[in-house]
Design a protein around this motif. Structure first.
Motif, PDB file in Angstrom:
ATOM      1  N   SER A  58      -4.603  68.206  10.158  1.00  0.00           N
ATOM      2  CA  SER A  58      -3.971  68.428  11.455  1.00  0.00           C
ATOM      3  C   SER A  58      -4.970  68.171  12.571  1.00  0.00           C
ATOM      4  CB  SER A  58      -3.446  69.866  11.553  1.00  0.00           C
ATOM      5  OG  SER A  58      -4.525  70.778  11.496  1.00  0.00           O
ATOM      6  N   LEU A  59      -4.476  67.837  13.742  1.00  0.00           N
ATOM      7  CA  LEU A  59      -5.324  67.635  14.912  1.00  0.00           C
ATOM      8  C   LEU A  59      -5.450  68.956  15.655  1.00  0.00           C
ATOM      9  CD1 LEU A  59      -4.068  64.212  16.324  1.00  0.00           C
ATOM     10  CD2 LEU A  59      -6.109  64.659  14.988  1.00  0.00           C
ATOM     11  N   GLU A  60      -6.638  69.549  15.583  1.00  0.00           N
ATOM     12  CA  GLU A  60      -6.856  70.819  16.249  1.00  0.00           C
ATOM     13  C   GLU A  60      -7.481  70.560  17.614  1.00  0.00           C
ATOM     14  OE1 GLU A  60      -9.244  73.239  13.766  1.00  0.00           O
ATOM     15  OE2 GLU A  60      -7.814  73.253  12.109  1.00  0.00           O
ATOM     16  N   GLU A  61      -6.731  70.810  18.656  1.00  0.00           N
ATOM     17  CA  GLU A  61      -7.242  70.557  20.000  1.00  0.00           C
ATOM     18  C   GLU A  61      -8.030  71.752  20.511  1.00  0.00           C
ATOM     19  OE1 GLU A  61      -4.580  68.893  22.806  1.00  0.00           O
ATOM     20  OE2 GLU A  61      -3.360  67.884  21.290  1.00  0.00           O
ATOM     21  N   GLU A  67     -13.763  67.697  23.909  1.00  0.00           N
ATOM     22  CA  GLU A  67     -14.110  66.875  25.073  1.00  0.00           C
ATOM     23  C   GLU A  67     -13.012  65.851  25.398  1.00  0.00           C
ATOM     24  OE1 GLU A  67     -16.637  67.059  27.109  1.00  0.00           O
ATOM     25  OE2 GLU A  67     -17.702  68.691  26.149  1.00  0.00           O
ATOM     26  N   GLY A  68     -11.759  66.283  25.359  1.00  0.00           N
ATOM     27  CA  GLY A  68     -10.663  65.388  25.704  1.00  0.00           C
ATOM     28  C   GLY A  68     -10.263  64.415  24.627  1.00  0.00           C
ATOM     29  N   ASP A  69     -10.861  64.532  23.443  1.00  0.00           N
ATOM     30  CA  ASP A  69     -10.541  63.641  22.324  1.00  0.00           C
ATOM     31  C   ASP A  69      -9.934  64.489  21.211  1.00  0.00           C
ATOM     32  OD1 ASP A  69     -10.357  61.692  20.420  1.00  0.00           O
ATOM     33  OD2 ASP A  69     -12.522  61.487  20.084  1.00  0.00           O
ATOM     34  N   PRO A  70      -8.592  64.636  21.180  1.00  0.00           N
ATOM     35  CA  PRO A  70      -7.954  65.514  20.197  1.00  0.00           C
ATOM     36  C   PRO A  70      -8.377  65.190  18.768  1.00  0.00           C
ATOM     37  CG  PRO A  70      -6.362  64.802  21.830  1.00  0.00           C
ATOM     38  CD  PRO A  70      -7.607  64.002  22.079  1.00  0.00           C
ATOM     39  N   GLY A  71      -8.767  66.214  18.044  1.00  0.00           N
ATOM     40  CA  GLY A  71      -9.172  66.025  16.654  1.00  0.00           C
ATOM     41  C   GLY A  71     -10.642  65.729  16.468  1.00  0.00           C
ATOM     42  N   ALA A  72     -11.401  65.615  17.554  1.00  0.00           N
ATOM     43  CA  ALA A  72     -12.824  65.268  17.432  1.00  0.00           C
ATOM     44  C   ALA A  72     -13.582  66.325  16.633  1.00  0.00           C
ATOM     45  CB  ALA A  72     -13.445  65.112  18.817  1.00  0.00           C
ATOM     46  N   ARG A  73     -13.255  67.591  16.874  1.00  0.00           N
ATOM     47  CA  ARG A  73     -13.952  68.663  16.163  1.00  0.00           C
ATOM     48  C   ARG A  73     -13.665  68.597  14.666  1.00  0.00           C
ATOM     49  NH1 ARG A  73     -13.207  74.853  15.787  1.00  0.00           N
ATOM     50  NH2 ARG A  73     -11.056  74.406  16.287  1.00  0.00           N
ATOM     51  N   GLN A  74     -12.413  68.317  14.307  1.00  0.00           N
ATOM     52  CA  GLN A  74     -12.065  68.252  12.889  1.00  0.00           C
ATOM     53  C   GLN A  74     -12.701  67.039  12.227  1.00  0.00           C
ATOM     54  OE1 GLN A  74     -10.887  70.644  11.477  1.00  0.00           O
ATOM     55  NE2 GLN A  74      -9.899  70.080   9.560  1.00  0.00           N
ATOM     56  N   ARG A  75     -12.760  65.925  12.937  1.00  0.00           N
ATOM     57  CA  ARG A  75     -13.426  64.747  12.360  1.00  0.00           C
ATOM     58  C   ARG A  75     -14.907  65.018  12.145  1.00  0.00           C
ATOM     59  NH1 ARG A  75      -9.923  62.267  15.984  1.00  0.00           N
ATOM     60  NH2 ARG A  75     -11.546  62.002  17.567  1.00  0.00           N
TER      61      ARG A  75
END
Length: 330
Positions: A58-61, A67-75
Motif C-alpha cells: 500500500s502507499l502510505e502517505e 516529501e510530497g512523493d506518496p509511497g516514498a517512505r515505504q519504498r
C-alpha cells in the motif's frame, strides 16, 4: 560457554518483544555482529508482518517523510529490507556450509544431510564435495569474525553548519568516510544534547574553528543515509545553521581528508560534478579521486539559492543521498 536463551514477551496491547541473551564470552565473540545481524533479522520480521497485514504494497502517505512523493517512505523500507536480506542470506549460507562440512566430518551420512537439507542424497554429496573444494567467502567470517565493539547506531538527527568568510567563500571539508564528498560541517546530535551544542562541537571537531554566533537557516527530514547501523526508517531530521567563526583552520585527520574555502562558482562546479555522478556519468574511481558536493547538501543549498539545480537533477541527487554504503565483506 552457556547455552543461549530466548525470551518472548507479549506486552499489553499485543506488542511483542523477542530477546536473545548472550553470556560475556558470546557477546565478546560476536562483537559488532550482534547488532548487525539483529538489525537484519528485525528488517526481515517486520517485512513479513507488514506483508501479512496487507500494508506492504500500500502507499502510505506521510507529509513529513514522503516529501510530497506518496509511497516514498515505504519504498525506502523495501530498499532497506532488500539490502539487509542480501547481507543476511550470504552469512546464513556460509553458516550452513560450515555446519554441513563439520557435521559430515563428524560422521553424518549423506542420507542424514539430504534429509536435513531437503535434497536428494546425490545432491547432498555433490554439495559437500563442492564446499570442500571451494569454501564460501563468508565462511572465514563465520569461523573467526574479529572481536570488535558494537557499531555506532544512527540516531536519525543531523546538524549542518554553513560557514562563509568575509570574501564570500564557503568552508567545505572532504569527508574521510561514507558519504565521501565535499560538504559543509555536519554530524549527528548523539550525546551533544541539542542541535546548537552539536553544531558548535562539530565545527570545533572537524575544523578546529570556534563558533562565535549561530543563525538557524532551515531544517527538516531528509532520507539521506550515513555509514552507521540503521535500526528503523533511514534518514535524518536536520537542523541547518550559518555560523560566524574564529580561529585557525585545522581540519581533523580522522574525520576529514582536508578542508578548503571555495568561491560560489567553485561550489556550483562541485554541485555539477555531484549531479554527473548521480546520473552515472562519473565512475566510482574518478569520484574517489575527485569527489563533488555531498548529495544531501544540494537540497539545503539550493533551498537557500546558494547553488542552482534543476528539479530533475535534484531527484537524481536525492536517490544518491538515500543510497546505503557499499557492504563490507569480511
Amino acid at each position: 560457554m552457556t547455552h543461549t536463551q530466548y525470551d518472548h514477551t507479549i506486552h499489553p496491547g499485543g506488542a511483542s518483544q523477542l530477546s536473545l541473551r548472550l553470556d560475556g564470552v558470546e557477546t565478546a565473540l560476536l562483537g559488532a555482529d550482534t547488532l548487525n545481524l539483529g538489525a537484519d533479522f528485525h528488517a526481515a520480521l517486520r517485512a513479513i508482518a507488514e506483508i501479512r497485514a496487507g500494508r506492504w504494497d500500500s502507499l502510505e502517505e506521510d507529509p513529513e517523510l514522503d516529501e510530497g512523493d506518496p509511497g516514498a517512505r515505504q519504498r525506502a523500507r523495501m530498499e532497506e529490507t532488500a539490502h539487509g536480506l542480501r547481507d543476511l542470506l550470504e552469512r546464513l549460507e556460509a553458516l550452513q556450509a560450515v555446519t554441513v562440512r563439520s557435521w559430515r566430518a563428524r560422521g553424518a551420512s549423506y542420507g542424514s544431510l539430504a534429509k536435513a537439507l531437503g535434497v536428494s542424497r546425490s545432491t547432498a554429496a555433490d554439495r559437500v564435495k563442492a564446499l570442500t573444494a571451494t569454501p564460501l567467502p563468508r565462511e572465514r567470517w563465520v569461523r573467526g569474525g574479529a572481536i570488535s565493539p558494537p557499531p555506532a547506531v544512527c540516531d536519525h538527527t543531523s546538524v549542518g553548519v554553513v560557514i562563509r568568510d568575509d570574501h564570500g567563500r564557503y568552508l567545505l571539508i572532504e569527508r574521510a568516510r561514507h558519504p565521501h564528498a565535499w560538504a559543509p560541517v555536519a554530524g549527528h546530535i548523539d550525546d551533544h544534547g541539542d542541535p546548537e551544542t552539536a553544531a558548535r562541537q562539530e565545527v570545533a571537531e572537524e575544523t578546529g574553528l570556534t563558533v562565535e554566533r549561530l543563525l538557524h537557516l532551515t531544517g527538516g527530514w531528509r532520507p539521506n543515509r550515513c555509514r552507521r547501523l540503521v535500526r528503523r526508517q533511514p534518514g535524518h531530521h536536520w537542523t541547518v545553521y550559518s555560523a560566524v567563526v574564529t580561529g585557525d583552520l585545522s581540519p581533523s585527520a580522522e574525520e576529514t581528508r582536508g578542508a578548503r574555502w571555495v568561491t560560489p562558482d567553485e561550489l556550483q562546479a562541485l554541485t555539477d560534478r555531484a549531479t554527473a555522478y548521480a546520473r552515472g556519468e562519473v565512475t566510482e574511481e574518478d569520484w574517489s579521486a575527485a569527489p563533488g558536493l555531498e548529495a544531501v547538501w544540494a537540497y539545503w543549498l539550493a533551498q537557500r539559492s546558494l547553488i542552482t539545480v534543476t528539479p530533475e537533477d535534484l531527484q537524481h541527487l536525492e536517490v544518491l543521498a538515500a543510497s546505503p554504503p557499499a557492504p563490507t565483506h569480511t
